[in-house]
Motif scaffolding. Sequence first.
Motif, short mmCIF file in Angstrom:
data_model
loop_
_atom_site.label_atom_id
_atom_site.label_comp_id
_atom_site.label_asym_id
_atom_site.label_seq_id
_atom_site.Cartn_x
_atom_site.Cartn_y
_atom_site.Cartn_z
N ASP C 251 0.85 -1.18 0.00
CA ASP C 251 0.00 0.00 0.00
C ASP C 251 0.89 1.25 0.00
OD1 ASP C 251 -1.66 2.18 0.64
OD2 ASP C 251 -3.08 0.85 1.66
N ASP C 254 0.37 3.94 2.61
CA ASP C 254 0.91 3.68 3.93
C ASP C 254 2.40 4.02 4.00
OD1 ASP C 254 -1.57 2.83 4.69
OD2 ASP C 254 -1.05 0.69 4.77
N HIS C 453 -8.51 7.48 1.94
CA HIS C 453 -8.59 8.30 3.14
C HIS C 453 -8.46 9.78 2.80
CE1 HIS C 453 -8.26 4.46 5.00
NE2 HIS C 453 -7.03 4.27 4.61
ZN ZN Z 1 -5.23 2.65 3.73
#
Ligand code: ZN
Lengths: 662, 662, 662
Positions: C251, C254, C453
């Motif tokens: 990811d 991240d 997000h």
């Molecule tokens: Zn995430």
Amino acid sequence: MQLGVCYYPEHWPEALWADDAARMAAIGIRVVRIAEFAWSRIEPEPGRFDWAWLDRAVQTLHAAGLGIVMCTPTATPPKWLVDAHPDILAHGLDGRVRGFGSRRHSCFSSRSWRAESRRISTAVAERYGQHPAVVAWQTDNEYGCHDTVLSTSPDARAAFRRWLEKRYGSVAALNRAWGTVFWSQEYRSFDEVDLPVGTVTEANPSHRLDWRRFASDEVAAFNREQVQILRRHSPGRPVSHNFMGFFTGFDHHDVAADLDIATWDSYPLGFTQDFFFSPQEKVRWARTGHPDIPAFHHDLYRGMCAGGRWWVMEQQPGPVNWARWNTAPADGMVRAWTWQACAHGAEVVSYFRWRQAPFGQEQMHTGLLRPDSVTAPGGHEAAQVGRELQALGPALTDAPLPQPAVALVLDYPSLWMAQIQPQGADYDPVELCFRVYSALRALGLDVDIVGPHAALGRYAMIVLPAQLHAADDLVQRLAQSAAQLVLGPRAGAKTVDLQWPADGPPGALADLAGARVGRVESLPPGLTETLTWDDGRQASASRWRDHLEPTGEQTVTVARHADGSPAVLRHGRVHTVAGWLDEAGWQTVLGDAARAAGLRPQTLPEGLRISRRGALTFAVNFTDQPLSWRPAADDSAPDAPPPERLLGEEQVAPQGVTIWRT
Amino acid sequence: MQLGVCYYPEHWPEALWADDAARMAAIGIRVVRIAEFAWSRIEPEPGRFDWAWLDRAVQTLHAAGLGIVMCTPTATPPKWLVDAHPDILAHGLDGRVRGFGSRRHSCFSSRSWRAESRRISTAVAERYGQHPAVVAWQTDNEYGCHDTVLSTSPDARAAFRRWLEKRYGSVAALNRAWGTVFWSQEYRSFDEVDLPVGTVTEANPSHRLDWRRFASDEVAAFNREQVQILRRHSPGRPVSHNFMGFFTGFDHHDVAADLDIATWDSYPLGFTQDFFFSPQEKVRWARTGHPDIPAFHHDLYRGMCAGGRWWVMEQQPGPVNWARWNTAPADGMVRAWTWQACAHGAEVVSYFRWRQAPFGQEQMHTGLLRPDSVTAPGGHEAAQVGRELQALGPALTDAPLPQPAVALVLDYPSLWMAQIQPQGADYDPVELCFRVYSALRALGLDVDIVGPHAALGRYAMIVLPAQLHAADDLVQRLAQSAAQLVLGPRAGAKTVDLQWPADGPPGALADLAGARVGRVESLPPGLTETLTWDDGRQASASRWRDHLEPTGEQTVTVARHADGSPAVLRHGRVHTVAGWLDEAGWQTVLGDAARAAGLRPQTLPEGLRISRRGALTFAVNFTDQPLSWRPAADDSAPDAPPPERLLGEEQVAPQGVTIWRT
Amino acid sequence: MQLGVCYYPEHWPEALWADDAARMAAIGIRVVRIAEFAWSRIEPEPGRFDWAWLDRAVQTLHAAGLGIVMCTPTATPPKWLVDAHPDILAHGLDGRVRGFGSRRHSCFSSRSWRAESRRISTAVAERYGQHPAVVAWQTDNEYGCHDTVLSTSPDARAAFRRWLEKRYGSVAALNRAWGTVFWSQEYRSFDEVDLPVGTVTEANPSHRLDWRRFASDEVAAFNREQVQILRRHSPGRPVSHNFMGFFTGFDHHDVAADLDIATWDSYPLGFTQDFFFSPQEKVRWARTGHPDIPAFHHDLYRGMCAGGRWWVMEQQPGPVNWARWNTAPADGMVRAWTWQACAHGAEVVSYFRWRQAPFGQEQMHTGLLRPDSVTAPGGHEAAQVGRELQALGPALTDAPLPQPAVALVLDYPSLWMAQIQPQGADYDPVELCFRVYSALRALGLDVDIVGPHAALGRYAMIVLPAQLHAADDLVQRLAQSAAQLVLGPRAGAKTVDLQWPADGPPGALADLAGARVGRVESLPPGLTETLTWDDGRQASASRWRDHLEPTGEQTVTVARHADGSPAVLRHGRVHTVAGWLDEAGWQTVLGDAARAAGLRPQTLPEGLRISRRGALTFAVNFTDQPLSWRPAADDSAPDAPPPERLLGEEQVAPQGVTIWRT
Ligand SMILES: [Zn+2]
Ligand SMILES: [Zn+2]
Ligand SMILES: [Zn+2]
């Protein structure tokens, strides 16, 4: 015929069970298969059994009037078991231990596995063997799925050596049978023999064949142990196993010999996408499946057990998850497949599964219900069949089994021989059997698919599309028969040990064929032979060519290659085919033979198939257009009443079924 | 030229041997190869030799007047041997031990294997080294078959480290040669160096090249040990090895340096199906093989041993078993291939095999006889050649070797470089050499295929299709030559260590080419460049493009890409080609160069090939139509008698041969 | 915007360094990345550091006025290190230890590896953390390259078990989340859980997803450790990592959360050849790359770090070595790609590499210079950009970042879900995101690619092409937004644990969509659905079909399949798409939504793309023909001055760029 369903009470809150059972009963379901993957719930820890939940589940189904097919749970040994006995795990062809985390990770030859399987199945059989709800048993689940027949574990190697010792008695006999003098492969003792894997190039074909025979025998022996446990603890209740389609990992006839009912798992759309069909066929039949996929297997599994008892244990109810592409059935197909199974004589058609599971590997595999318990399209179609069955009554839907005049011989060891030595990269003997079967069906003929040991006396026509080895007793029965015989390419091309026969192909079939094969060749894609019959009909052949040599005056060349050489021979009632014919070619050969057999082949509309059970004739339409077909009037009984239509329209509806009584 | 055959007395009842020998002799066979796979019969148990049967077999053949090519049996170490010395087994590229059960399972670097090979070959050589029937020896069989040159065994790793130590002296030199500063691959000692397998991505190309060099040297060293044993025990009898077609696993020139005769195994149909030919070519040449497959290898192996001695040790006699598809040769092709070998100077053409074996891996591989001893089509054609050879007499069929004016340089390390760094997925340097060769042959030119160390003085034209590295001594010889030179793409693109040369491609060939390569690109399928010559001729190129930059006034651009950039340059007698040309393109470039060399390229009928040996010209027709061709009249000798036809028709028959003497 | 370059002083004689630095500066390069593969030179033996050479290299670059991006050298642990700590080596999916000899052979979970990585990076950070030349840091290099995120080492297995323990707390929770009751996969403790590899068939999808999450977290944790070391020893200097294109192994959001600058490595030609493009696209864009490959990643990586800082760390300068085919960029493309990066807001475009290395794996990878130091075509184009940047001035080239009105949500866990359960063999969620992005770009729209997000408040249109799981907080933000929403097929189809959501797809998105999905199907190649809009527009769909069921009166069917079922639904501002549309289909859906959002989609000339930064509009032409396009007049300001052309021609030149200020 009854409807059934596969159910996993352990997947659902107990609060749902009673309602599930009621809904099943309401739509006409009569039998429910359970517990084949439930070991970790039945025995959550070594030696600690939790029967309570399963007792309640059985009771709930029973209370709703449903019969239960109880399974032995050996398809999924739990983690604690393989951790305690790591020798349970199978080894792959690459020699690596296969991991826990899916299913079928056990080795059929593992001594621990055999003992543990007996232990768990005895426990289940003792618990439910006398339960009034239990109407049948299933051993394990889909033997061999995911290429799990062959294992290279140490136990498997040791067992193979003992199997060889038993088969051959002396290593000298083994050396002869395998021709190990070739390439200095000779063995001095059975303990020198390894499994035929990891070799620099192709291993000895006879060695490979014996390994497949051994592994098949291990499956049969495993199953036999299970059956014996069930018979001991649940006498009088039939034992079944659910076989898979297009699967040749073991000799199904050998396993079925120990069963009362052969069942199979029918996924027409998945099979269309994952097997040998052309890209064009995969699109054309994407939402109906190729019409002959279910029929081929219905007729195959009807030929497995004495008495012809067979079920569809898992019927595709909607899209599945495991094919390369997973289409949705056209509206009506779930119903049509169910009636097609009835047409071929199924006792039960059981849908897989009741409710789509929202978790795990098969969460994209639909059921009769959606995960939210809403009825899925397949559920509505099953309910419709339930109503129709109710309306027609058992006298009709339990009509006599089909009594085809045509037999197609399918012999697993012959298939293995062709798989081990295809000689041409696209020579798939299973496809060949299927294509020949499909041509018979397109001619409107009913077919029994039988093993090489079957009684053949009652057939008017016997077709052997891929009989690479013909044992003496089969040859005798063929010789004694009065049937028209059709021999496919490579017939009789191998001895029982997978050697070239002493006088060459067709070996023991030579007298029947009135021919010998001078040499053979496989043909690359695009190399197509044009065949011409005496009356001008033409067809083409590809992939394979036997160079046929007639051996007597009585052998007639009925079709020739462009170079004049024989493509189809006839020697009395025996028709011998040199190559892999196209659809037109097979229909020509088989139609001629059928007429010679006194049968009445017809040209069905494309995408329509017919089947007969006693006085009933079923017509199923696999296209999205209405199709016209009805039973021919009986010339011999001009005053007979016209056929009576019991179900469906006069024109067979798209994805529809029409049933006539004559 | 003589005919021969491969025979396996151990496969047959002794009662058949004498008749076999008599039949061989009767059809004109003169030499018989035996025993290359017979170890388990020669030494059935450790240290116990059974010579009796082989003595009798040798005697039987000898008594029939047949010469014997005796083999060392090291291609198939028996099971008891690998059980006693497990370190004999090779390890695959995946690190796994390769299994017993086929052939060539031994590791060339295994110390045990070397000792055992010396032991068995010494025994055979001692037994038969002086036998009057033994006319030649063969070491082992098809070195490298089934990808068995590279092994990852512990012995191989240890030997590689010692080989590197010897090559580089210091690890610092190794680090420089491999450029290990790239990606922190630097080594502090030779014992830190592993085999270049199992890496996360591509291993260092220089590392990979050295591994291939090392492995090639191991094959050569193994062969040298065997040759020395044979020379010691059988002085004066020539030693051969049978190489394979299209195989580049080791440097054949290095192995051949220790041999008296290079032989190869010719399977035109199998090669057509299994190698780089297009699907259209695979169909077009399905039953004749591509015409240039045999010729390419005949000319390659004629260039192997000093004196040009070469044989076909195994000639395809009919369908084989190992290709993806195995077609039958068209009628006449076995004869045509035999005469084609004669046209290229073969001493012997030996058919594989006498009688088809009914067992083992090659039971579908035909022979001159069927397993039931009936003569197969190939046997009849061999007998016809035997009669024709008899009729024509040795003075004719032992005519002088071909003396081509054209050399094509084939350099194994250059091929390895391109295989290690193809830079485009379809850049196959072997195919490129073949396509260039084929264009030369289609122009009616005879060709020598020579190694990079060959004497080049006598050639009028030298073609280097895939010379990725040109050593200084080769460059010198090219510079001293007066020949027309044709450089293919990527010429001189690498140093001896597989690095980019200091001044870039074409490295040491830059002065000859009068050009540099600014950059290079590989082209995906479908990206085709159109080339136009000054006189309007056009062709196309694909797969590769060198961006050529002329470095002087004397460099002429003779063909251009659509964007005007050079596609073919000429610098005096040197022609430099930027890309992978199509057939027309290569014929244009090579035809121009040939004319500049004073040769007379011609346009042969499609599918016809010609070859010259002294006064003889052979024409072979690979089509199924008669083709017209005859030698041109000699302008310089207008009164010379017209060519005399010694064999065949005026119009070359389909799959036929015509021989003229001029 | 500044230019940069990747440089390897350790590859070159020290004598070249000063001249290299001077030439870099002369062509306008401002930053130089070094040392990411230099461990074996920095620490040639255990514990012995050699800083001298690197100090001099840094000083040389510094003296030329160049800023340095210093790297931690962890991408290539040297041989002595892995010999000392064999547990550093990663294990492959087949369980075998991965070998030394290339790069990235370490396991992120190895305890030894973590400690050694901290040790070496601390040493480098201590040495250069305060050096005035160091303008930024890079951790490691291309995390995950060559499939190195997943490792099956013992350390990885142990760490996975601890990770699961932390995530689930109890094994009962894990069993629920994974649905292990399916197939008796239940675990009794975390220590019973293995890695999901080597299973007989597909492992549990939730198990697989958690393994990918765990492995992604390990990458992030590794990176975080490195960042912390750099922050401690080099405070105030930004830390970056160079991500890869089309890579989803971990990811990125991240990892980027711990970085100051996201950079990526842009190889448009290599990506065109190696990824999902059709053969026709591979030819069409062979020498320019598909126009949207760079743009997609520019917009993706601009969305990674707070503040939107992003660079191209490696810009393709000419042909590379690693794609299946490696074409040369058309003249002008290196410049065009550089300006395209500027158009999307790059701070730096850094070419890989300064000078082509003549050795090692990448010796065929070009640089700005040839190995002989001659300027390569890419070098000339870089210099041209340098001059242009100089002329335009920073006020222009550091214009405000793009402020697109359109967001495309790309969620790595959703991609993993689709990769784990594609359900159709060609369902590639990355391709789907790309095709949707490409359709937006062909409509002339600027796009932000954001994570799930991201703040979404400012967008007029939000597109979720492959949002298999929509977390509650994402759903809330979408609900609160006023934007037009476009949901691709399979939206909301999975829970966070990769289960089927309680009410089926689209799960938590159902209220927004005003629809449910009754069932889904994947479609084999060739099975194409025709879609018709109410106004007669048509398009086609393939690969996938959601059977959409509107759940309210307010849901409008705007396009239908041939059978009348919904293909595109609109529910207020939410557009839901049932299938994998073709280019026309996506442009229709997205164009309609854009117009509803008040945007002005336009039809750009094929092969032209536009981008806006503040008052600047960049147009890049990826074809070899001049193309006409200019900014539309601003209707709302009829007296505004016409756009001013700052760079390029009125007609955008082939492979050219035109910049307008409006
Ligand atoms: Zn995430
Ligand atoms: Zn049997
Ligand atoms: Zn050499």
